[in-house]
Design a protein around this motif. Structure first.
Motif, PDB file in Angstrom:
ATOM      1  N   LEU A   1       5.932 -10.478   4.580  1.00  0.00           N
ATOM      2  CA  LEU A   1       5.512  -9.082   4.455  1.00  0.00           C
ATOM      3  C   LEU A   1       6.388  -8.377   3.427  1.00  0.00           C
ATOM      4  CD1 LEU A   1       3.939  -6.523   5.607  1.00  0.00           C
ATOM      5  CD2 LEU A   1       5.929  -6.228   7.095  1.00  0.00           C
TER       6      LEU A   1
ATOM      7  N   PRO B   1      -1.149   1.740   5.950  1.00  0.00           N
ATOM      8  CA  PRO B   1      -0.063   2.408   6.677  1.00  0.00           C
ATOM      9  C   PRO B   1      -0.563   3.643   7.417  1.00  0.00           C
ATOM     10  CG  PRO B   1      -0.008   3.055   4.370  1.00  0.00           C
ATOM     11  CD  PRO B   1      -1.225   2.182   4.546  1.00  0.00           C
TER      12      PRO B   1
ATOM     13  N   VAL C   1       6.825  -4.345   1.608  1.00  0.00           N
ATOM     14  CA  VAL C   1       6.427  -2.938   1.673  1.00  0.00           C
ATOM     15  C   VAL C   1       7.025  -2.205   0.470  1.00  0.00           C
ATOM     16  CG1 VAL C   1       6.565  -0.797   2.978  1.00  0.00           C
ATOM     17  CG2 VAL C   1       6.218  -2.969   4.175  1.00  0.00           C
TER      18      VAL C   1
ATOM     19  N   ALA D   1      -3.825  -4.102   3.783  1.00  0.00           N
ATOM     20  CA  ALA D   1      -2.979  -3.537   4.840  1.00  0.00           C
ATOM     21  C   ALA D   1      -2.967  -2.015   4.673  1.00  0.00           C
ATOM     22  CB  ALA D   1      -1.567  -4.100   4.752  1.00  0.00           C
TER      23      ALA D   1
ATOM     24  N   TRP E   1      -6.857  -0.915  -0.907  1.00  0.00           N
ATOM     25  CA  TRP E   1      -5.457  -1.083  -1.320  1.00  0.00           C
ATOM     26  C   TRP E   1      -5.246  -0.681  -2.775  1.00  0.00           C
ATOM     27  CZ3 TRP E   1      -8.644  -4.766   0.838  1.00  0.00           C
ATOM     28  CH2 TRP E   1      -9.278  -5.642  -0.048  1.00  0.00           C
TER      29      TRP E   1
ATOM     30  N   GLN F   1      11.289  -6.526   2.812  1.00  0.00           N
ATOM     31  CA  GLN F   1      10.442  -7.712   2.907  1.00  0.00           C
ATOM     32  C   GLN F   1      11.036  -8.615   3.986  1.00  0.00           C
ATOM     33  OE1 GLN F   1      10.526 -10.244  -0.595  1.00  0.00           O
ATOM     34  NE2 GLN F   1      12.746 -10.063  -0.814  1.00  0.00           N
TER      35      GLN F   1
ATOM     36  N   TRP G   1       1.599   3.420  -2.744  1.00  0.00           N
ATOM     37  CA  TRP G   1       2.256   2.405  -1.922  1.00  0.00           C
ATOM     38  C   TRP G   1       1.481   1.093  -2.059  1.00  0.00           C
ATOM     39  CZ3 TRP G   1      -1.607   5.472  -0.363  1.00  0.00           C
ATOM     40  CH2 TRP G   1      -2.658   4.866   0.334  1.00  0.00           C
ATOM     41  N   ARG G   2       2.112   0.004  -1.658  1.00  0.00           N
ATOM     42  CA  ARG G   2       1.404  -1.278  -1.561  1.00  0.00           C
ATOM     43  C   ARG G   2       2.118  -2.115  -0.506  1.00  0.00           C
ATOM     44  NH1 ARG G   2      -2.614  -3.046  -4.860  1.00  0.00           N
ATOM     45  NH2 ARG G   2      -3.108  -5.267  -4.989  1.00  0.00           N
ATOM     46  N   ILE G   3       1.338  -2.625   0.420  1.00  0.00           N
ATOM     47  CA  ILE G   3       1.850  -3.487   1.487  1.00  0.00           C
ATOM     48  C   ILE G   3       1.124  -4.822   1.370  1.00  0.00           C
ATOM     49  CG2 ILE G   3       2.064  -3.772   3.981  1.00  0.00           C
ATOM     50  CD1 ILE G   3       1.933  -0.692   4.178  1.00  0.00           C
TER      51      ILE G   3
ATOM     52  N   THR H   1       5.654   5.233  10.852  1.00  0.00           N
ATOM     53  CA  THR H   1       4.664   4.445  10.114  1.00  0.00           C
ATOM     54  C   THR H   1       4.344   3.174  10.879  1.00  0.00           C
ATOM     55  OG1 THR H   1       5.423   5.289   7.977  1.00  0.00           O
ATOM     56  CG2 THR H   1       4.174   3.236   7.951  1.00  0.00           C
TER      57      THR H   1
ATOM     58  N   VAL I   1       2.147  -0.302  10.444  1.00  0.00           N
ATOM     59  CA  VAL I   1       1.464  -1.141   9.458  1.00  0.00           C
ATOM     60  C   VAL I   1       0.377  -1.944  10.161  1.00  0.00           C
ATOM     61  CG1 VAL I   1       1.704  -3.062   7.839  1.00  0.00           C
ATOM     62  CG2 VAL I   1       3.489  -1.293   7.963  1.00  0.00           C
TER      63      VAL I   1
ATOM     64  N   GLN J   1       6.779   1.376  -2.275  1.00  0.00           N
ATOM     65  CA  GLN J   1       6.328   2.750  -2.479  1.00  0.00           C
ATOM     66  C   GLN J   1       6.892   3.266  -3.798  1.00  0.00           C
ATOM     67  OE1 GLN J   1       6.354   5.899   0.790  1.00  0.00           O
ATOM     68  NE2 GLN J   1       7.661   6.893  -0.720  1.00  0.00           N
TER      69      GLN J   1
END
Length: 243
Positions: free
Chosen positions: A60, A239, A62, A237, A86, A45, A100-102, A223, A225, A64
């Motif tokens: 931000l 990836p 990120v 967002a 998302w 982050q 995952w979550r961004i 990757t 973003v 997983q």
């Protein structure tokens, strides 16, 4: 552009620029769960520097899943992503749901009381850097009156660094996607191929790992973003994985 530098200095509670550590989540957003129900790992982050276009000042994060380590490869997806991609992504070759979550946000929220349980919390720093862009097709890019800046955007390949801003170092060609809200997603940052993050010693090795003692994102794929410039949802967002 800023190059992201990782340090061996431990991150402390309240630190905002970290590998692992205590996530600073958007208001009303719980710690993300994988489609399998397992709590995701906070990989990193940070606060995006204010002079970065579109997302400067955002925070931000990120995440997983610790179990599902896959690449994000959608089946038959066009540039238009589906509603709430998302939460429910387009059909994937690799998994039946989002692992995952961004998230990006500007909320005045506090860190969670408990840290990530998998990664050793470490501090991140940012070093201003000059992008070096290779323009692969200058004749084609400029033949229709296109200026050099837009040629770099469309056909340029940037440095393959762990970085914020700059130009993506596309391996398999530029990809673009449209958010369900109608805005085109914009590049935020890049994680190079086989970027590993040190795990706690008592945690198991990551499934399909590329390096002993570390966890990685999306099977170690390069990757990129991309995120919604309208900030229509904190998790809007996507990836992009290439190798």
């Amino acid at each position: 552009m800023y190059v992201i530098e990782r340090h061996n200095d431990p991150a402390t509670p309240g630190a905002r620029d970290t590998v692992g550590g205590w996530p600073i989540l958007p208001a009303g957003e719980p710690w993300p769960l994988c489609f399998c129900g397992e709590r995701m790992i906070l990989f990193f982050q940070f606060d995006i520097p204010a002079d970065i276009a579109v997302f400067g000042g955002d925070h931000l994060l990120v995440f997983q899943c610790p179990t599902h380590n896959d690449a994000v490869v959608a089946k038959g997806v066009s540039d238009q992503l589906p509603p709430r991609f998302w939460d429910t992504p387009p059909p994937l070759y690799t998994a039946p749901g989002a692992f995952w979550r961004i998230m990006l946000h500007r909320d005045h929220t506090s860190p969670t009381p408990d840290p990530d349980e998998y990664l050793r919390p470490r501090r991140l720093d940012f070093r201003p850097a000059t992008e070096q862009v290779t323009l692969w097709w200058p004749g084609e890019a400029l033949s229709d009156g296109q200026d050099l800046d837009s040629a770099f955007t469309d056909h340029g390949i940037g440095l393959p660094e762990f970085k914020i801003g700059g130009v993506p170092s596309w391996i398999q060609g530029r990809e673009s996607y449209t958010c369900p809200c109608g805005d085109n997603l914009v590049y935020v940052c890049q994680i190079p191929t086989d970027t590993g993050f040190d795990k706690h010693h008592h945690r198991p090795e990551q499934p399909d790992t590329f390096r002993f003692g570390q966890y990685g994102l999306f099977l170690g794929n390069e990757t990129y973003v991309l995120a919604c410039p309208a900030h229509c949802h904190p998790a809007a967002a996507w990836p992009v994985n290439q190798n």
